[in-house]
Design a protein around this motif. Structure first.
Motif, mmCIF file in Angstrom:
data_model
loop_
_atom_site.group_PDB
_atom_site.id
_atom_site.type_symbol
_atom_site.label_atom_id
_atom_site.label_comp_id
_atom_site.label_asym_id
_atom_site.label_seq_id
_atom_site.Cartn_x
_atom_site.Cartn_y
_atom_site.Cartn_z
ATOM 1 N N THR A 101 -0.603 29.756 -35.815
ATOM 2 C CA THR A 101 -0.759 28.685 -34.827
ATOM 3 C C THR A 101 0.253 28.833 -33.710
ATOM 4 O O THR A 101 -0.073 28.632 -32.523
ATOM 5 C CB THR A 101 -0.596 27.311 -35.501
ATOM 6 O OG1 THR A 101 -1.530 27.200 -36.569
ATOM 7 C CG2 THR A 101 -0.836 26.195 -34.495
ATOM 8 N N VAL A 104 -0.971 31.728 -31.474
ATOM 9 C CA VAL A 104 -2.172 31.367 -30.703
ATOM 10 C C VAL A 104 -1.828 30.440 -29.549
ATOM 11 O O VAL A 104 -2.313 30.605 -28.419
ATOM 12 C CB VAL A 104 -3.233 30.735 -31.623
ATOM 13 C CG1 VAL A 104 -4.360 30.096 -30.802
ATOM 14 C CG2 VAL A 104 -3.802 31.777 -32.568
ATOM 15 N N LEU A 105 -0.983 29.450 -29.798
ATOM 16 C CA LEU A 105 -0.653 28.469 -28.763
ATOM 17 C C LEU A 105 0.219 29.048 -27.660
ATOM 18 O O LEU A 105 0.281 28.477 -26.572
ATOM 19 C CB LEU A 105 0.040 27.259 -29.388
ATOM 20 C CG LEU A 105 -0.846 26.400 -30.298
ATOM 21 C CD1 LEU A 105 -0.042 25.286 -30.929
ATOM 22 C CD2 LEU A 105 -2.028 25.824 -29.522
ATOM 23 N N ARG A 106 0.884 30.164 -27.903
ATOM 24 C CA ARG A 106 1.686 30.801 -26.867
ATOM 25 C C ARG A 106 0.894 31.819 -26.062
ATOM 26 O O ARG A 106 1.361 32.296 -25.028
ATOM 27 C CB ARG A 106 2.905 31.489 -27.492
ATOM 28 C CG ARG A 106 4.040 30.566 -27.870
ATOM 29 C CD ARG A 106 4.681 29.914 -26.648
ATOM 30 N NE ARG A 106 5.168 30.904 -25.699
ATOM 31 C CZ ARG A 106 6.401 31.433 -25.722
ATOM 32 N NH1 ARG A 106 7.266 31.008 -26.642
ATOM 33 N NH2 ARG A 106 6.765 32.328 -24.835
ATOM 34 N N LEU A 107 -0.307 32.155 -26.509
ATOM 35 C CA LEU A 107 -1.124 33.135 -25.807
ATOM 36 C C LEU A 107 -1.773 32.532 -24.567
ATOM 37 O O LEU A 107 -1.999 31.323 -24.492
ATOM 38 C CB LEU A 107 -2.222 33.657 -26.742
ATOM 39 C CG LEU A 107 -1.811 34.618 -27.855
ATOM 40 C CD1 LEU A 107 -2.970 34.830 -28.809
ATOM 41 C CD2 LEU A 107 -1.351 35.950 -27.266
ATOM 42 N N ASP A 109 -4.911 31.496 -22.214
ATOM 43 C CA ASP A 109 -6.142 30.846 -22.668
ATOM 44 C C ASP A 109 -7.236 31.844 -23.052
ATOM 45 O O ASP A 109 -7.968 31.628 -24.013
ATOM 46 C CB ASP A 109 -6.672 29.914 -21.569
ATOM 47 C CG ASP A 109 -5.762 28.700 -21.385
ATOM 48 O OD1 ASP A 109 -4.983 28.411 -22.301
ATOM 49 O OD2 ASP A 109 -5.844 28.060 -20.318
ATOM 50 N N TYR A 111 -7.110 34.640 -24.426
ATOM 51 C CA TYR A 111 -6.899 35.359 -25.678
ATOM 52 C C TYR A 111 -6.852 34.436 -26.895
ATOM 53 O O TYR A 111 -6.888 34.917 -28.036
ATOM 54 C CB TYR A 111 -5.578 36.150 -25.621
ATOM 55 C CG TYR A 111 -5.544 37.220 -24.562
ATOM 56 C CD1 TYR A 111 -6.544 38.187 -24.493
ATOM 57 C CD2 TYR A 111 -4.518 37.268 -23.631
ATOM 58 C CE1 TYR A 111 -6.518 39.169 -23.521
ATOM 59 C CE2 TYR A 111 -4.477 38.251 -22.651
ATOM 60 C CZ TYR A 111 -5.487 39.190 -22.597
ATOM 61 O OH TYR A 111 -5.456 40.164 -21.636
ATOM 62 N N ARG A 112 -6.750 33.140 -26.672
ATOM 63 C CA ARG A 112 -6.546 32.229 -27.798
ATOM 64 C C ARG A 112 -7.724 32.222 -28.772
ATOM 65 O O ARG A 112 -7.546 32.323 -29.985
ATOM 66 C CB ARG A 112 -6.300 30.808 -27.282
ATOM 67 C CG ARG A 112 -4.943 30.604 -26.672
ATOM 68 C CD ARG A 112 -4.732 29.154 -26.287
ATOM 69 N NE ARG A 112 -3.401 28.952 -25.720
ATOM 70 C CZ ARG A 112 -2.943 27.781 -25.307
ATOM 71 N NH1 ARG A 112 -3.726 26.698 -25.387
ATOM 72 N NH2 ARG A 112 -1.735 27.677 -24.820
ATOM 73 N N ARG A 113 -8.930 32.081 -28.238
ATOM 74 C CA ARG A 113 -10.098 31.960 -29.112
ATOM 75 C C ARG A 113 -10.299 33.189 -29.996
ATOM 76 O O ARG A 113 -10.441 33.053 -31.218
ATOM 77 C CB ARG A 113 -11.347 31.668 -28.280
ATOM 78 C CG ARG A 113 -12.567 31.289 -29.113
ATOM 79 C CD ARG A 113 -13.776 31.067 -28.203
ATOM 80 N NE ARG A 113 -13.524 29.963 -27.288
ATOM 81 C CZ ARG A 113 -13.758 28.687 -27.580
ATOM 82 N NH1 ARG A 113 -14.244 28.366 -28.765
ATOM 83 N NH2 ARG A 113 -13.523 27.741 -26.695
ATOM 84 N N ALA A 116 -7.491 33.376 -32.615
ATOM 85 C CA ALA A 116 -7.606 32.288 -33.596
ATOM 86 C C ALA A 116 -8.704 32.590 -34.609
ATOM 87 O O ALA A 116 -8.517 32.426 -35.827
ATOM 88 C CB ALA A 116 -7.883 30.967 -32.880
ATOM 89 N N THR A 161 1.146 22.699 -34.450
ATOM 90 C CA THR A 161 0.526 22.088 -33.265
ATOM 91 C C THR A 161 1.347 20.914 -32.760
ATOM 92 O O THR A 161 1.505 20.717 -31.554
ATOM 93 C CB THR A 161 -0.901 21.624 -33.600
ATOM 94 O OG1 THR A 161 -1.659 22.742 -34.089
ATOM 95 C CG2 THR A 161 -1.584 21.053 -32.367
#
Length: 374
Positions: A101, A104-107, A109, A111-113, A116, A161
């Motif tokens: 998490t 993902v949250l530092r990537l 937008d 690349y996030r999906r 994840a 999160t």
């Protein structure tokens, strides 16, 4: 007297958020180990996954975040595979859920999906493989690994999160403080421009009228023309003097008002302010005007260039010292607007010193001979 801040500073919020999330993850991880670890191998694997989760949270905003985070992701993923498939521990999903998490949250937008879904696929794949190969009934395996692993993973995702949301909130507060500081500087410039307009606009308008009158009378009333021109000369001289006073902040400058204005500007920018009167004496009017200008210039510099959280202004009968904790580096500071003020202070018999070190920036103006003149 010291000013009590209405709210905790952004730095305190960051520390508080990190402490809460770090402590919560530590407590949950320790609880999972104490409940589910039945041997030394399980304890080591679950402890390693917990350590990776804590390190990734701790380095959330660090300069080497990606090197640390990718290492933690590799460690926690390995702990997941070994813990579930080899050591029969569904709690091994906790570490990778926190680290994943965070990553993902530092990537960005875009690349996030995909990242994840890749991490979800990893957890689902490992748990599915364990369910299909577990001895005993399918129902027991589903209950132990699917429900257990998913529940533990959800807890890890929630904690990470929460850390991200609060950190984002604090960052927005910091940006708002920076915008407020810029607005404060802009308002000060507008105030200066308004004063300048008041001085010169009125004078130029009167000069225009008198010159126009003199042109009309130049051939018919020379004496009146001479009087008009004398008034123009006198008015221009007065305007030049008032403009110089404005440029040196002498026009209607009040040290007490400047102290209150500086306090309001700093507090609006989220900076804690403390104003102290060291010896109880008040400087004389000439010194007070100069000290007020030093305070004003220093306030502007702090708001525009420093990342201060605390400012302390100490006033004595012969000087003022302003200290802030927003200095970067140890090299000698560039004086900028303070260079002109130093010349003025020295002409008036005082000294202006500027020092930087240990994260502090110190501006001090002193007129040691003034106390003896009273």
């Amino acid at each position: 007297m010291p000013s009590e801040p209405a709210e905790v500073t952004q730095g305190q919020l960051r520390v508080l958020n990190l402490g809460i999330v770090f402590g919560s993850i530590s407590a949950v991880g320790a609880l999972l180990i104490s409940i589910n670890a039945q041997n030394l191998a399980q304890t080591l694997v679950l402890g390693l996954a917990l350590a990776a989760a804590l390190v990734s949270i701790r380095e959330w905003t660090g300069r080497v975040f990606w090197a640390v985070a990718l290492t933690c992701l590799a460690v926690s993923s390995t702990a997941l595979v070994v813990g579930v498939l080899v050591l029969d521990s569904a709690s091994a999903s906790f570490g990778v859920s926190v680290v994943g998490t965070v990553v993902v949250l530092r990537l960005p937008d875009r690349y996030r999906r995909p990242v994840a879904w890749s991490l979800v696929a990893l957890v689902v794949g490992v748990v599915t493989l364990k369910v299909l190969t577990a001895p005993g009934g399918l129902g027991d395996a589903l209950k132990e690994y699917v429900v257990g692993a998913v529940s533990v993973a959800v807890v890890g995702v929630v904690f990470a999160t929460l850390n991200h949301l609060v950190a984002g909130f604090v960052s927005e507060l910091e940006r708002a403080g920076e915008r407020e500081a810029e607005l404060a500087v802009a308002r000060e410039r507008v105030r200066f421009a308004g004063d300048l307009h008041d001085i010169q606009g009125h004078t130029l308008h009167v000069v225009k009228l008198k010159v126009a009158l003199a042109r009309k009378l130049v051939h018919s009333d020379a004496d009146q023309v001479e009087r008009e021109l004398d008034e123009v000369y006198s008015l221009v001289g007065e305007t030049i003097a008032e403009t110089k006073e404005l440029a040196h902040a002498q026009r209607r400058l009040n040290l007490s008002a400047e102290l209150e204005n500086a306090r309001n500007l700093f507090e609006a920018a989220g900076i804690t302010v403390r104003v102290e009167h060291a010896d109880g004496d008040e400087p004389d009017s000439r010194v007070a005007e100069t000290l007020g200008q030093v305070l004003r210039e220093t306030t502007t510099n702090i708001l525009r260039h420093a990342r201060a959280e605390h400012v302390r202004a100490t006033l004595t009968g012969t000087g003022i010292t302003i200290v802030n904790d927003g200095a970067d580096g140890e090299e000698p500071p560039a004086l900028g607007g303070l260079a002109a003020l130093r010349d003025r202070v020295e002409r008036d018999g005082g000294t202006l010193t500027v020092e930087r070190g240990d994260g502090r920036f110190v501006t001090a103006a002193a007129f040691p001979g003034r106390r003896d003149d009273r």
